[in-house]
Design a protein around this motif. Sequence first.
Motif, PDB file in Angstrom:
ATOM      1  N   ALA B  23     -47.823 -12.629 -55.143  1.00  0.00           N
ATOM      2  CA  ALA B  23     -47.073 -11.787 -56.066  1.00  0.00           C
ATOM      3  C   ALA B  23     -45.583 -11.903 -55.772  1.00  0.00           C
ATOM      4  O   ALA B  23     -45.172 -11.977 -54.618  1.00  0.00           O
ATOM      5  CB  ALA B  23     -47.528 -10.349 -55.907  1.00  0.00           C
ATOM      6  N   ILE B  24     -44.789 -11.980 -56.835  1.00  0.00           N
ATOM      7  CA  ILE B  24     -43.344 -12.072 -56.656  1.00  0.00           C
ATOM      8  C   ILE B  24     -42.747 -10.760 -57.164  1.00  0.00           C
ATOM      9  O   ILE B  24     -42.991 -10.354 -58.303  1.00  0.00           O
ATOM     10  CB  ILE B  24     -42.765 -13.242 -57.475  1.00  0.00           C
ATOM     11  N   ALA B  25     -42.002 -10.111 -56.316  1.00  0.00           N
ATOM     12  CA  ALA B  25     -41.376  -8.860 -56.755  1.00  0.00           C
ATOM     13  C   ALA B  25     -40.261  -9.217 -57.734  1.00  0.00           C
ATOM     14  O   ALA B  25     -39.448 -10.096 -57.474  1.00  0.00           O
ATOM     15  CB  ALA B  25     -40.814  -8.112 -55.562  1.00  0.00           C
ATOM     16  N   GLN B  26     -40.308  -8.593 -58.880  1.00  0.00           N
ATOM     17  CA  GLN B  26     -39.286  -8.907 -59.879  1.00  0.00           C
ATOM     18  C   GLN B  26     -38.607  -7.633 -60.312  1.00  0.00           C
ATOM     19  O   GLN B  26     -39.214  -6.581 -60.380  1.00  0.00           O
ATOM     20  CB  GLN B  26     -39.941  -9.528 -61.099  1.00  0.00           C
ATOM     21  N   SER B  27     -37.348  -7.741 -60.632  1.00  0.00           N
ATOM     22  CA  SER B  27     -36.711  -6.569 -61.206  1.00  0.00           C
ATOM     23  C   SER B  27     -35.962  -7.024 -62.441  1.00  0.00           C
ATOM     24  O   SER B  27     -35.278  -8.029 -62.438  1.00  0.00           O
ATOM     25  CB  SER B  27     -35.765  -5.935 -60.202  1.00  0.00           C
ATOM     26  N   GLN B  28     -36.188  -6.317 -63.479  1.00  0.00           N
ATOM     27  CA  GLN B  28     -35.563  -6.668 -64.733  1.00  0.00           C
ATOM     28  C   GLN B  28     -35.258  -5.362 -65.437  1.00  0.00           C
ATOM     29  O   GLN B  28     -36.098  -4.467 -65.463  1.00  0.00           O
ATOM     30  CB  GLN B  28     -36.555  -7.484 -65.555  1.00  0.00           C
ATOM     31  N   PRO B  29     -34.057  -5.232 -65.999  1.00  0.00           N
ATOM     32  CA  PRO B  29     -33.766  -3.968 -66.676  1.00  0.00           C
ATOM     33  C   PRO B  29     -34.591  -3.858 -67.952  1.00  0.00           C
ATOM     34  O   PRO B  29     -35.038  -4.862 -68.492  1.00  0.00           O
ATOM     35  CB  PRO B  29     -32.285  -4.112 -67.019  1.00  0.00           C
ATOM     36  N   THR B  30     -34.811  -2.651 -68.402  1.00  0.00           N
ATOM     37  CA  THR B  30     -35.449  -2.497 -69.704  1.00  0.00           C
ATOM     38  C   THR B  30     -34.366  -2.641 -70.772  1.00  0.00           C
ATOM     39  O   THR B  30     -33.186  -2.416 -70.523  1.00  0.00           O
ATOM     40  CB  THR B  30     -36.139  -1.132 -69.839  1.00  0.00           C
ATOM     41  N   VAL B  31     -34.777  -3.054 -71.944  1.00  0.00           N
ATOM     42  CA  VAL B  31     -33.842  -3.256 -73.048  1.00  0.00           C
ATOM     43  C   VAL B  31     -34.318  -2.435 -74.238  1.00  0.00           C
ATOM     44  O   VAL B  31     -35.497  -2.485 -74.586  1.00  0.00           O
ATOM     45  CB  VAL B  31     -33.769  -4.751 -73.440  1.00  0.00           C
ATOM     46  N   ASN B  62     -44.747  -5.446 -71.493  1.00  0.00           N
ATOM     47  CA  ASN B  62     -45.106  -4.265 -70.700  1.00  0.00           C
ATOM     48  C   ASN B  62     -44.144  -3.113 -70.925  1.00  0.00           C
ATOM     49  O   ASN B  62     -43.805  -2.387 -69.987  1.00  0.00           O
ATOM     50  CB  ASN B  62     -45.075  -4.636 -69.214  1.00  0.00           C
ATOM     51  N   LYS B  64     -40.997  -3.272 -71.449  1.00  0.00           N
ATOM     52  CA  LYS B  64     -39.623  -3.516 -70.964  1.00  0.00           C
ATOM     53  C   LYS B  64     -38.629  -3.668 -72.113  1.00  0.00           C
ATOM     54  O   LYS B  64     -37.436  -3.463 -71.948  1.00  0.00           O
ATOM     55  CB  LYS B  64     -39.592  -4.822 -70.145  1.00  0.00           C
ATOM     56  N   LEU B 256     -29.897 -11.459 -73.677  1.00  0.00           N
ATOM     57  CA  LEU B 256     -31.265 -11.209 -73.204  1.00  0.00           C
ATOM     58  C   LEU B 256     -31.679 -12.261 -72.188  1.00  0.00           C
ATOM     59  O   LEU B 256     -31.311 -13.425 -72.319  1.00  0.00           O
ATOM     60  CB  LEU B 256     -32.255 -11.285 -74.374  1.00  0.00           C
ATOM     61  N   PRO B 257     -32.477 -11.881 -71.188  1.00  0.00           N
ATOM     62  CA  PRO B 257     -33.065 -12.907 -70.318  1.00  0.00           C
ATOM     63  C   PRO B 257     -33.905 -13.850 -71.178  1.00  0.00           C
ATOM     64  O   PRO B 257     -34.422 -13.445 -72.218  1.00  0.00           O
ATOM     65  CB  PRO B 257     -33.955 -12.117 -69.360  1.00  0.00           C
ATOM     66  N   ASP B 259     -36.851 -15.083 -71.030  1.00  0.00           N
ATOM     67  CA  ASP B 259     -38.235 -14.735 -71.367  1.00  0.00           C
ATOM     68  C   ASP B 259     -38.299 -13.745 -72.533  1.00  0.00           C
ATOM     69  O   ASP B 259     -39.177 -13.841 -73.387  1.00  0.00           O
ATOM     70  CB  ASP B 259     -39.012 -14.216 -70.144  1.00  0.00           C
TER      71      ASP B 259
END
Lengths: 360, 360
Positions: B23-31, B62, B64, B256-257, B259
């Motif tokens: 598992a890779i910990a990811q952090s991404q802001p919500t938009v 999910n 986000k 936007l990122p 993805d």
Amino acid sequence: MKRRSFLKKAAVGLAAGTVAAPAIAQSQPTVSWRLASSFPKSLDTIFGAAEVISKRVAAATNGKFTIKVFAGGEIVPPFSVVDAVQNATVECCHTAPYYFFGKDPTFAFACAIPFGMNARQQNAWMYHGGGADLMREFLKEYNIINFPAGNTGAQMGGWFRKEIKTVNDLKGLKMRIGGTAGLPLAKLGVVPQQIPGGDIYPALEKGTIDAAEWVGPYDDMKLNLHNTARYYYYPGWHEPGTTNEFSFNKKAYDALPVDLRRTLDHAAAAVSVYGLTDYHAKNAIALERLKTEFKAKVEIIALPGPVLRDLKKIAGDVIREESEKTPMARKIHASYTKFQALVGPWDRVAEGAYHQLVEG
Amino acid sequence: MKRRSFLKKAAVGLAAGTVAAPAIAQSQPTVSWRLASSFPKSLDTIFGAAEVISKRVAAATNGKFTIKVFAGGEIVPPFSVVDAVQNATVECCHTAPYYFFGKDPTFAFACAIPFGMNARQQNAWMYHGGGADLMREFLKEYNIINFPAGNTGAQMGGWFRKEIKTVNDLKGLKMRIGGTAGLPLAKLGVVPQQIPGGDIYPALEKGTIDAAEWVGPYDDMKLNLHNTARYYYYPGWHEPGTTNEFSFNKKAYDALPVDLRRTLDHAAAAVSVYGLTDYHAKNAIALERLKTEFKAKVEIIALPGPVLRDLKKIAGDVIREESEKTPMARKIHASYTKFQALVGPWDRVAEGAYHQLVEG
């Protein structure tokens, strides 16, 4: 993109009403799947659809979900991909489900029926006419959940080495033809053969078969069919809008987190429009080439009206008979024909009338 | 789904070749974005497309990425949504771009042209014929990037209170009509009016206008048009495959990122197929209702051949003239007409020939 850079660039969004909530640390395992295609790598259209979904799913999930695509025969023979998904040898396949009508005629209704629905009608049935639900009810026994993914649009009627003037000219012809369309042809004396795309040219060239259909000008020229048969017939009475399908092993699909499932679903739907329109643009260019560059070698001609009338009558009867073989086929045949009867009159005043207006 | 549960369920996938990486910990802001629609909430088809994209983007990310959808007039007037995106008042809009042909005729080519391309052809041009690239080159000056998102399919020719027997019957008619189709009608004496969907019925009922077109049986009945005009004409010469569009503020989109950008792109393409086929199924049912339930009140009739011939001739000239107004419109008109000429002969032997075979 680095987080700092993203937040900076997102400033315009913030000014315009975007709310950036605090970052949430997430952890999600990566998922790697294998896809078995029924199609040869040489066909960027139909094989390419699987590659498109693979690339797009990877991009939409930041590489968390990868799908490795294998051409027909690489890890699974072209006509065994449904077994491979059923048995979880691979998680998914990309195929034309009518290849499997010998297992159960029900498969064909998700794909193409002679004198059946075109791409738009078929998708309307699948998405909004109960078709997908019925097909999924059927596919449960194969441990499969399916999504329409790519469509060839209306096909050509196929390549023939000799001219077809009456139904008598069909007698004794050995013809490569996909799906249930071989059934009505057999009633007229044709010997139908289901041969994978990549093997059609050698069979036709060697004379093992006398005629063959694949898809349309673009694919058919890639398969070299224009260099081994002179008469190229239309319309594609046998495949008015062949729907290809992504089929997923149901347990593998259900085990995905919901965001990955939804990503797959959309990518499959997106491929439906990319694929259909890719064929449309490429077939138009290929047809133009056939008419100019290959003018001396190829004749593009309409099947005679009486031949089409006979085929239509026989096809209706044969498909009905075939659908009596299993309760599910009977149920889905009823839904399919009811929907086709419903949308027919609408197409008569809408898409059909417009085609006639601009092309008539 | 809890992580443990996911891993457990993924076991079948593992057995079948899935590799679960750490598992890779990811952090991404919500938009959070806001979308201004040009359409009224009452139309689940055309307004609904924006809600579909909003729900699907949220599900695929999910939660986000959320897009809050506002109906025409709620936060932005229906015909001001492009300005609102350009000025970053909202991040995106869902509209029929031909509403804006008064700003620049170029807008219309992303949407519908009289006697132009149908849904399949238009999408083929956008995705595979250079259309999207050209439109995006044009829309840069509006700070916009656009995606085809939903299509009405071939429309009906509209509702008229009196019968149209010759072109003379068009003289002096005040007609609600979208996009550039008003231009050729104006040459025949019609006074074209661009009125938002929700305002058509009162205008027709009060006699402010004499005729109106919106989309097809399903939407038109929702707007109550069948209760205020008797003659319902086909085919939809003026809108053979009206393409609606998601338009994003370019800076917000680029921020936007990657993805999330790809998720948006696929969701827009997916809506193209869901939307077109939603219309198809619903229009078929609504047409059937008009023919039975409303048999005494509504006549469904073809526009006379000579009227269509005059309109076709005039439309070709007028659209060409209109396209001379800006260099970009000229360039895109050339690309559009070239592509239409390319795909026409293919449709003649493929989709068109099949329509004729089963409906003719």
